[in-house]
Design a protein around this motif. Structure first.
Motif, PDB file in Angstrom:
ATOM      1  N   ARG A  84       0.809  -1.216   0.000  1.00 54.79           N
ATOM      2  CA  ARG A  84       0.000   0.000   0.000  1.00 54.79           C
ATOM      3  C   ARG A  84       0.843   1.267   0.000  1.00 54.79           C
ATOM      4  NH1 ARG A  84      -4.952  -1.280   4.285  1.00 54.79           N
ATOM      5  NH2 ARG A  84      -5.830  -3.068   3.116  1.00 54.79           N
ATOM      6  N   ARG A  85       2.103   1.133   0.365  1.00 53.64           N
ATOM      7  CA  ARG A  85       2.971   2.304   0.391  1.00 53.64           C
ATOM      8  C   ARG A  85       3.548   2.631  -0.985  1.00 53.64           C
ATOM      9  NH1 ARG A  85       6.966   1.355   5.433  1.00 53.64           N
ATOM     10  NH2 ARG A  85       6.666  -0.841   4.858  1.00 53.64           N
ATOM     11  N   PHE A  86       3.280   1.774  -1.954  1.00 52.48           N
ATOM     12  CA  PHE A  86       3.756   2.053  -3.311  1.00 52.48           C
ATOM     13  C   PHE A  86       2.947   3.208  -3.892  1.00 52.48           C
ATOM     14  CE2 PHE A  86       3.684   1.537  -7.924  1.00 52.48           C
ATOM     15  CZ  PHE A  86       5.043   1.414  -8.208  1.00 52.48           C
ATOM     16  N   GLU A  87       3.634   4.237  -4.370  1.00 46.30           N
ATOM     17  CA  GLU A  87       2.971   5.413  -4.920  1.00 46.30           C
ATOM     18  C   GLU A  87       2.732   5.212  -6.409  1.00 46.30           C
ATOM     19  OE1 GLU A  87       5.642   8.535  -4.042  1.00 46.30           O
ATOM     20  OE2 GLU A  87       5.331   8.439  -1.864  1.00 46.30           O
ATOM     21  N   PRO A  88       1.488   5.396  -6.880  1.00 48.95           N
ATOM     22  CA  PRO A  88       1.166   5.171  -8.300  1.00 48.95           C
ATOM     23  C   PRO A  88       2.062   5.949  -9.255  1.00 48.95           C
ATOM     24  CG  PRO A  88      -0.846   5.413  -7.021  1.00 48.95           C
ATOM     25  CD  PRO A  88       0.291   5.737  -6.088  1.00 48.95           C
ATOM     26  N   ILE A  89       2.556   7.121  -8.828  1.00 45.23           N
ATOM     27  CA  ILE A  89       3.424   7.918  -9.705  1.00 45.23           C
ATOM     28  C   ILE A  89       4.684   7.149 -10.074  1.00 45.23           C
ATOM     29  CG2 ILE A  89       4.631   9.009  -7.783  1.00 45.23           C
ATOM     30  CD1 ILE A  89       3.707  10.621 -11.165  1.00 45.23           C
ATOM     31  N   GLN A  90       5.065   6.186  -9.211  1.00 47.69           N
ATOM     32  CA  GLN A  90       6.274   5.407  -9.476  1.00 47.69           C
ATOM     33  C   GLN A  90       6.108   4.455 -10.659  1.00 47.69           C
ATOM     34  OE1 GLN A  90       9.156   6.050  -8.141  1.00 47.69           O
ATOM     35  NE2 GLN A  90       8.265   7.604  -6.793  1.00 47.69           N
ATOM     36  N   LEU A  91       4.873   4.267 -11.125  1.00 50.57           N
ATOM     37  CA  LEU A  91       4.666   3.470 -12.338  1.00 50.57           C
ATOM     38  C   LEU A  91       5.298   4.149 -13.548  1.00 50.57           C
ATOM     39  CD1 LEU A  91       0.958   2.320 -11.858  1.00 50.57           C
ATOM     40  CD2 LEU A  91       3.013   0.900 -11.689  1.00 50.57           C
ATOM     41  N   PHE A  92       5.589   5.438 -13.404  1.00 56.52           N
ATOM     42  CA  PHE A  92       6.297   6.169 -14.454  1.00 56.52           C
ATOM     43  C   PHE A  92       7.671   5.551 -14.709  1.00 56.52           C
ATOM     44  CE2 PHE A  92       8.529  10.163 -15.921  1.00 56.52           C
ATOM     45  CZ  PHE A  92       7.889  10.209 -17.155  1.00 56.52           C
ATOM     46  N   GLN A  93       8.177   4.778 -13.730  1.00 59.21           N
ATOM     47  CA  GLN A  93       9.446   4.075 -13.916  1.00 59.21           C
ATOM     48  C   GLN A  93       9.390   3.137 -15.116  1.00 59.21           C
ATOM     49  OE1 GLN A  93      11.159   2.166 -10.427  1.00 59.21           O
ATOM     50  NE2 GLN A  93      10.080   3.569  -9.085  1.00 59.21           N
ATOM     51  N   LEU A  94       8.207   2.594 -15.409  1.00 57.25           N
ATOM     52  CA  LEU A  94       8.068   1.692 -16.551  1.00 57.25           C
ATOM     53  C   LEU A  94       8.393   2.413 -17.861  1.00 57.25           C
ATOM     54  CD1 LEU A  94       4.777  -0.147 -15.538  1.00 57.25           C
ATOM     55  CD2 LEU A  94       7.103  -1.086 -15.504  1.00 57.25           C
ATOM     56  N   LEU A  95       7.911   3.650 -17.981  1.00 58.94           N
ATOM     57  CA  LEU A  95       8.197   4.437 -19.177  1.00 58.94           C
ATOM     58  C   LEU A  95       9.677   4.794 -19.242  1.00 58.94           C
ATOM     59  CD1 LEU A  95       7.363   5.982 -21.685  1.00 58.94           C
ATOM     60  CD2 LEU A  95       6.726   7.914 -20.215  1.00 58.94           C
ATOM     61  N   VAL A  96      10.217   5.242 -18.094  1.00 57.23           N
ATOM     62  CA  VAL A  96      11.637   5.597 -18.051  1.00 57.23           C
ATOM     63  C   VAL A  96      12.499   4.379 -18.373  1.00 57.23           C
ATOM     64  CG1 VAL A  96      13.502   6.411 -16.554  1.00 57.23           C
ATOM     65  CG2 VAL A  96      11.239   7.467 -16.407  1.00 57.23           C
ATOM     66  N   GLY A  97      12.122   3.218 -17.806  1.00 51.48           N
ATOM     67  CA  GLY A  97      12.876   1.997 -18.061  1.00 51.48           C
ATOM     68  C   GLY A  97      12.798   1.566 -19.515  1.00 51.48           C
ATOM     69  N   PHE A  98      11.622   1.757 -20.149  1.00 49.37           N
ATOM     70  CA  PHE A  98      11.469   1.409 -21.559  1.00 49.37           C
ATOM     71  C   PHE A  98      12.357   2.282 -22.435  1.00 49.37           C
ATOM     72  CE2 PHE A  98       9.378   2.132 -25.669  1.00 49.37           C
ATOM     73  CZ  PHE A  98       9.346   0.828 -26.159  1.00 49.37           C
ATOM     74  N   VAL A  99      12.375   3.581 -22.142  1.00 45.09           N
ATOM     75  CA  VAL A  99      13.238   4.500 -22.902  1.00 45.09           C
ATOM     76  C   VAL A  99      14.706   4.122 -22.712  1.00 45.09           C
ATOM     77  CG1 VAL A  99      13.989   6.904 -23.111  1.00 45.09           C
ATOM     78  CG2 VAL A  99      11.563   6.383 -22.804  1.00 45.09           C
ATOM     79  N   PHE A 100      15.061   3.750 -21.481  1.00 43.77           N
ATOM     80  CA  PHE A 100      16.431   3.331 -21.191  1.00 43.77           C
ATOM     81  C   PHE A 100      16.812   2.122 -22.053  1.00 43.77           C
ATOM     82  CE2 PHE A 100      19.681   0.978 -18.903  1.00 43.77           C
ATOM     83  CZ  PHE A 100      20.546   1.964 -18.460  1.00 43.77           C
ATOM     84  N   GLY A 101      15.918   1.129 -22.139  1.00 46.65           N
ATOM     85  CA  GLY A 101      16.198  -0.057 -22.939  1.00 46.65           C
ATOM     86  C   GLY A 101      16.359   0.271 -24.408  1.00 46.65           C
ATOM     87  N   CYS A 102      15.509   1.157 -24.929  1.00 47.85           N
ATOM     88  CA  CYS A 102      15.609   1.557 -26.335  1.00 47.85           C
ATOM     89  C   CYS A 102      16.923   2.303 -26.605  1.00 47.85           C
ATOM     90  CB  CYS A 102      14.426   2.443 -26.719  1.00 47.85           C
ATOM     91  SG  CYS A 102      12.828   1.587 -26.708  1.00 47.85           S
ATOM     92  N   MET A 103      17.290   3.200 -25.695  1.00 42.97           N
ATOM     93  CA  MET A 103      18.541   3.931 -25.858  1.00 42.97           C
ATOM     94  C   MET A 103      19.744   2.998 -25.767  1.00 42.97           C
ATOM     95  SD  MET A 103      18.054   7.524 -23.796  1.00 42.97           S
ATOM     96  CE  MET A 103      17.024   8.835 -24.461  1.00 42.97           C
TER      97      MET A 103
END
Length: 247
Positions: A84-103
């Motif tokens: 429950r302490r996981f903040e939904p905004i941290q799901l943005f990590q998925l987008l950042v991680g995807f961009v990282f993989g592409c780069m």
């Protein structure tokens, strides 16, 4: 709280600089991989699976593709750890991680055009330069103050729940990733994967952190860049005016 036009501009500019730092991070990672002396910690498992894919022992995805999968797993692990302490905004990590993989895939292609990495001096140079670039880029990425990368996010989550010091948790997580990379190497190839986990991996584990500490006090110029509002502000203002029209 009302979102002003300046805040919109600042947010966009902050993430433009974040993308630049991520590009150089992946460039450093690619150089470490190309050295064949051992990849960085975060890329060790993806590299092991990518090599297995080239040998027909696993799906033939790129190292960036496997990095994307690992990032998804790391974010899911954060959810399980924090609950429950996981903040939904941290799901943005998925987008950042995807961009990282592409780069990372882009920079693997770019570094393939460099001179051969077959001689030991060239391999040592590639590993040293890769770790140096990676350390500088990590210091800048942290300075951006945006969403963390999934690899860092799981470390923060474990430290938060366990109450253990972050440096200790980082060592534990990094060690676990390296052990898993070695195990995958034995499973795929029946031997220690020296090109994946080698002396360069151990070097990068300590040297990258040293570079971050060395560079961090000298990033005042980057703080001024973060505060700068670039010349394309009229376009961002136009976007802000469209999204938040005056009543």
């Amino acid at each position: 709280m009302r979102i002003t036009k300046d805040r919109v501009i600042g947010f966009v500019w902050q993430h433009v600089l974040l993308l630049l730092s991520m590009f150089f991070m992946t460039f450093g990672v690619a150089l470490c991989v190309r050295s064949n002396l051992g990849s960085g910690v975060i890329s060790s498992i993806p590299m092991s699976f990518s090599l297995a894919g080239e040998a027909g022992l696993a799906p033939g995805w790129t190292i960036g593709g496997y990095t994307n999968i690992m990032n998804v797993i790391l974010v899911m692990a954060q959810i399980l750890v924090l609950r429950r302490r996981f903040e939904p905004i941290q799901l943005f990590q998925l987008l950042v991680g995807f961009v990282f993989g592409c780069m990372l895939d882009i920079n693997m292609w770019i570094t393939s055009w460099f001179s051969t990495y077959e001689t030991l001096p060239a391999q040592v140079f590639a590993q040293f330069m890769g770790a140096t670039v990676l350390g500088c880029a990590v210091a800048i990425e942290i300075r951006c103050g945006s969403i963390t990368m999934p690899g860092e996010g799981i470390q923060v989550a474990i430290a938060r729940v366990s109450g253990k010091p972050f440096p200790l948790v980082k060592i534990m997580v990094d060690t676990t990733l390296v052990i898993l990379a070695v195990i995958s190497g034995f499973c795929f190839f029946g031997a220690w994967p020296w090109t994946v986990v080698g002396p360069g991996t151990l070097f990068a584990m300590f040297y990258v952190g040293y570079v971050v500490k060395l560079v961090n006090p000298h990033l005042g110029w980057f703080d001024r860049m973060l505060d700068y509002r670039p010349g394309f502000r009229r376009y961002i203002y136009g976007l802000a005016r469209f999204i938040y029209p005056k009543k």
